[in-house]
Design a protein around this motif. Structure first.
Motif, PDB file in Angstrom:
ATOM      1  N   VAL A 177     -67.759 100.250 -73.035  1.00 19.11           N
ATOM      2  CA  VAL A 177     -66.532  99.461 -73.172  1.00 19.11           C
ATOM      3  C   VAL A 177     -66.601  98.237 -72.256  1.00 19.11           C
ATOM      4  CG1 VAL A 177     -64.027  99.477 -72.867  1.00 19.11           C
ATOM      5  CG2 VAL A 177     -65.166 101.463 -73.882  1.00 19.11           C
ATOM      6  N   GLN A 178     -67.043  98.427 -71.033  1.00 18.48           N
ATOM      7  CA  GLN A 178     -67.175  97.310 -70.085  1.00 18.48           C
ATOM      8  C   GLN A 178     -68.173  96.277 -70.605  1.00 18.48           C
ATOM      9  OE1 GLN A 178     -65.624  96.906 -66.983  1.00 18.48           O
ATOM     10  NE2 GLN A 178     -66.708  94.998 -66.543  1.00 18.48           N
ATOM     11  N   GLN A 179     -69.319  96.750 -71.083  1.00 17.68           N
ATOM     12  CA  GLN A 179     -70.366  95.843 -71.572  1.00 17.68           C
ATOM     13  C   GLN A 179     -69.879  95.025 -72.769  1.00 17.68           C
ATOM     14  OE1 GLN A 179     -73.798  97.858 -73.168  1.00 17.68           O
ATOM     15  NE2 GLN A 179     -75.035  96.009 -73.169  1.00 17.68           N
ATOM     16  N   ILE A 180     -69.251  95.688 -73.728  1.00 24.46           N
ATOM     17  CA  ILE A 180     -68.762  94.974 -74.907  1.00 24.46           C
ATOM     18  C   ILE A 180     -67.629  94.026 -74.512  1.00 24.46           C
ATOM     19  CG2 ILE A 180     -67.675  95.198 -77.184  1.00 24.46           C
ATOM     20  CD1 ILE A 180     -70.696  96.112 -76.978  1.00 24.46           C
ATOM     21  N   GLY A 181     -66.755  94.468 -73.641  1.00 22.15           N
ATOM     22  CA  GLY A 181     -65.680  93.598 -73.154  1.00 22.15           C
ATOM     23  C   GLY A 181     -66.229  92.323 -72.529  1.00 22.15           C
ATOM     24  N   GLU A 182     -67.273  92.455 -71.738  1.00 23.68           N
ATOM     25  CA  GLU A 182     -67.897  91.285 -71.112  1.00 23.68           C
ATOM     26  C   GLU A 182     -68.516  90.366 -72.157  1.00 23.68           C
ATOM     27  OE1 GLU A 182     -70.584  92.519 -68.000  1.00 23.68           O
ATOM     28  OE2 GLU A 182     -68.952  93.389 -66.800  1.00 23.68           O
ATOM     29  N   MET A 183     -69.146  90.950 -73.173  1.00 29.66           N
ATOM     30  CA  MET A 183     -69.751  90.141 -74.237  1.00 29.66           C
ATOM     31  C   MET A 183     -68.678  89.356 -75.003  1.00 29.66           C
ATOM     32  SD  MET A 183     -72.604  92.831 -75.677  1.00 29.66           S
ATOM     33  CE  MET A 183     -73.195  91.748 -76.969  1.00 29.66           C
ATOM     34  N   ILE A 184     -67.575  90.023 -75.298  1.00 33.26           N
ATOM     35  CA  ILE A 184     -66.483  89.356 -76.006  1.00 33.26           C
ATOM     36  C   ILE A 184     -65.902  88.248 -75.133  1.00 33.26           C
ATOM     37  CG2 ILE A 184     -64.116  89.673 -76.871  1.00 33.26           C
ATOM     38  CD1 ILE A 184     -65.104  92.477 -77.875  1.00 33.26           C
ATOM     39  N   TRP A 185     -65.654  88.558 -73.881  1.00 32.31           N
ATOM     40  CA  TRP A 185     -65.100  87.562 -72.953  1.00 32.31           C
ATOM     41  C   TRP A 185     -66.002  86.324 -72.880  1.00 32.31           C
ATOM     42  CZ3 TRP A 185     -60.582  86.739 -70.756  1.00 32.31           C
ATOM     43  CH2 TRP A 185     -60.497  85.844 -69.697  1.00 32.31           C
ATOM     44  N   GLN A 186     -67.310  86.550 -72.771  1.00 34.01           N
ATOM     45  CA  GLN A 186     -68.248  85.428 -72.692  1.00 34.01           C
ATOM     46  C   GLN A 186     -68.246  84.605 -73.971  1.00 34.01           C
ATOM     47  OE1 GLN A 186     -72.021  87.136 -71.591  1.00 34.01           O
ATOM     48  NE2 GLN A 186     -71.402  87.463 -69.482  1.00 34.01           N
ATOM     49  N   ARG A 187     -68.205  85.280 -75.102  1.00 33.76           N
ATOM     50  CA  ARG A 187     -68.225  84.550 -76.380  1.00 33.76           C
ATOM     51  C   ARG A 187     -66.994  83.663 -76.522  1.00 33.76           C
ATOM     52  NH1 ARG A 187     -67.383  86.029 -82.593  1.00 33.76           N
ATOM     53  NH2 ARG A 187     -68.500  84.229 -83.398  1.00 33.76           N
ATOM     54  N   TYR A 188     -65.843  84.164 -76.126  1.00 31.37           N
ATOM     55  CA  TYR A 188     -64.605  83.436 -76.377  1.00 31.37           C
ATOM     56  C   TYR A 188     -64.191  82.501 -75.252  1.00 31.37           C
ATOM     57  CZ  TYR A 188     -64.380  85.927 -80.677  1.00 31.37           C
ATOM     58  OH  TYR A 188     -64.688  86.389 -81.923  1.00 31.37           O
ATOM     59  N   THR A 189     -64.796  82.629 -74.094  1.00 33.17           N
ATOM     60  CA  THR A 189     -64.512  81.680 -73.021  1.00 33.17           C
ATOM     61  C   THR A 189     -65.627  80.651 -72.900  1.00 33.17           C
ATOM     62  OG1 THR A 189     -65.487  83.107 -71.322  1.00 33.17           O
ATOM     63  CG2 THR A 189     -63.102  83.305 -71.714  1.00 33.17           C
ATOM     64  N   GLY A 190     -66.720  80.870 -73.617  1.00 32.25           N
ATOM     65  CA  GLY A 190     -67.775  79.875 -73.700  1.00 32.25           C
ATOM     66  C   GLY A 190     -68.718  79.795 -72.529  1.00 32.25           C
ATOM     67  N   GLY A 191     -68.866  80.858 -71.785  1.00 33.44           N
ATOM     68  CA  GLY A 191     -69.814  80.779 -70.689  1.00 33.44           C
ATOM     69  C   GLY A 191     -70.011  82.100 -69.990  1.00 33.44           C
ATOM     70  N   PRO A 192     -70.874  82.081 -68.996  1.00 33.93           N
ATOM     71  CA  PRO A 192     -71.147  83.308 -68.255  1.00 33.93           C
ATOM     72  C   PRO A 192     -69.916  83.806 -67.505  1.00 33.93           C
ATOM     73  CG  PRO A 192     -72.372  81.445 -67.341  1.00 33.93           C
ATOM     74  CD  PRO A 192     -71.620  80.944 -68.519  1.00 33.93           C
ATOM     75  N   LEU A 193     -69.899  85.076 -67.278  1.00 33.49           N
ATOM     76  CA  LEU A 193     -68.779  85.727 -66.601  1.00 33.49           C
ATOM     77  C   LEU A 193     -68.931  85.589 -65.091  1.00 33.49           C
ATOM     78  CD1 LEU A 193     -66.572  87.227 -68.114  1.00 33.49           C
ATOM     79  CD2 LEU A 193     -67.711  89.337 -67.584  1.00 33.49           C
ATOM     80  N   ASN A 194     -67.870  85.157 -64.423  1.00 37.01           N
ATOM     81  CA  ASN A 194     -67.889  85.130 -62.965  1.00 37.01           C
ATOM     82  C   ASN A 194     -67.282  86.441 -62.446  1.00 37.01           C
ATOM     83  OD1 ASN A 194     -65.073  84.891 -63.098  1.00 37.01           O
ATOM     84  ND2 ASN A 194     -65.150  82.667 -62.911  1.00 37.01           N
ATOM     85  N   ASP A 195     -67.217  86.593 -61.139  1.00 36.81           N
ATOM     86  CA  ASP A 195     -66.706  87.839 -60.552  1.00 36.81           C
ATOM     87  C   ASP A 195     -65.263  88.124 -60.951  1.00 36.81           C
ATOM     88  OD1 ASP A 195     -69.115  88.417 -59.363  1.00 36.81           O
ATOM     89  OD2 ASP A 195     -68.568  87.535 -57.426  1.00 36.81           O
ATOM     90  N   ASP A 196     -64.424  87.085 -60.990  1.00 36.09           N
ATOM     91  CA  ASP A 196     -63.030  87.282 -61.389  1.00 36.09           C
ATOM     92  C   ASP A 196     -62.937  87.761 -62.837  1.00 36.09           C
ATOM     93  OD1 ASP A 196     -62.080  86.553 -58.899  1.00 36.09           O
ATOM     94  OD2 ASP A 196     -61.719  84.459 -59.465  1.00 36.09           O
ATOM     95  N   GLY A 197     -63.754  87.157 -63.705  1.00 34.26           N
ATOM     96  CA  GLY A 197     -63.779  87.573 -65.105  1.00 34.26           C
ATOM     97  C   GLY A 197     -64.225  89.015 -65.262  1.00 34.26           C
ATOM     98  N   ARG A 198     -65.256  89.396 -64.500  1.00 32.61           N
ATOM     99  CA  ARG A 198     -65.754  90.777 -64.538  1.00 32.61           C
ATOM    100  C   ARG A 198     -64.680  91.763 -64.074  1.00 32.61           C
ATOM    101  NH1 ARG A 198     -70.169  88.796 -63.054  1.00 32.61           N
ATOM    102  NH2 ARG A 198     -71.734  88.855 -64.652  1.00 32.61           N
ATOM    103  N   LYS A 199     -63.937  91.389 -63.040  1.00 27.18           N
ATOM    104  CA  LYS A 199     -62.860  92.257 -62.546  1.00 27.18           C
ATOM    105  C   LYS A 199     -61.749  92.394 -63.586  1.00 27.18           C
ATOM    106  CE  LYS A 199     -63.596  91.219 -57.677  1.00 27.18           C
ATOM    107  NZ  LYS A 199     -63.119  90.455 -56.516  1.00 27.18           N
TER     108      LYS A 199
END
Length: 153
Positions: free
Chosen positions: A100-122
């Motif tokens: 769930v965490q991994q897919i959530g991060e992939m979705i977040w990256q796709r829709y925010t247009g870039g790599p995930l920072n620490d705040d995004g990961r949290k």
């Protein structure tokens, strides 16, 4: 040649449309037998639509009761531009926190247009505990690309 054959999309064209578009419409079967339709963000993993949702959402309850769903990704404004992919499938559900965490991060990256920072990961981690992931296992795929008609209807 049949019209259906003229507008059929091959695997590369399907992948291109699914990668290009950003919203999938998901239809599940509600408790009363009526379709429950909702738009979702998604990612592609091995050409398979994958999305996450709150584990207590109506679509989640529906999929736990009946794993059948239909997905629609489409584009175009006028008739000669219409393209779409409809996938009748089976929902493969994962509640595994790491997935769930991994897919959530992939979705977040796709829709925010870039790599995930620490705040995004949290932020994703905070949501992951309340969510589940759905992998759409295709049973039947129907496609159309009216651009292939060359303006002849």
């Amino acid at each position: 040649m049949k019209r259906r054959n003229l507008i059929h999309m091959n695997e590369d064209e399907i992948r291109e449309l699914l990668e290009e578009q950003r919203t999938v419409q998901i239809a599940t079967i509600d408790h009363d037998g009526w379709p429950h339709l909702i738009a979702m963000w998604y990612v592609l993993i091995d050409d398979q639509i994958v999305f996450w949702t709150y584990a207590k959402s109506q679509k989640a309850l529906n999929l736990r009761r009946d794993a059948r769903l239909t997905c629609l990704v489409e584009s175009g404004e006028s008739y000669n531009e219409l393209r779409g992919v409809q996938i009748k499938g089976e929902a493969i559900i994962s509640d595994e926190r790491e997935t769930v965490q991994q897919i959530g991060e992939m979705i977040w990256q796709r829709y925010t247009g870039g790599p995930l920072n620490d705040d995004g990961r949290k932020m994703v981690a905070a949501q992951a505990g309340k969510r589940m992931v759905v992998f759409v296992k295709p049973v039947e795929v129907i496609t159309w690309d009216h651009r292939k008609l060359g303006g002849v209807y």
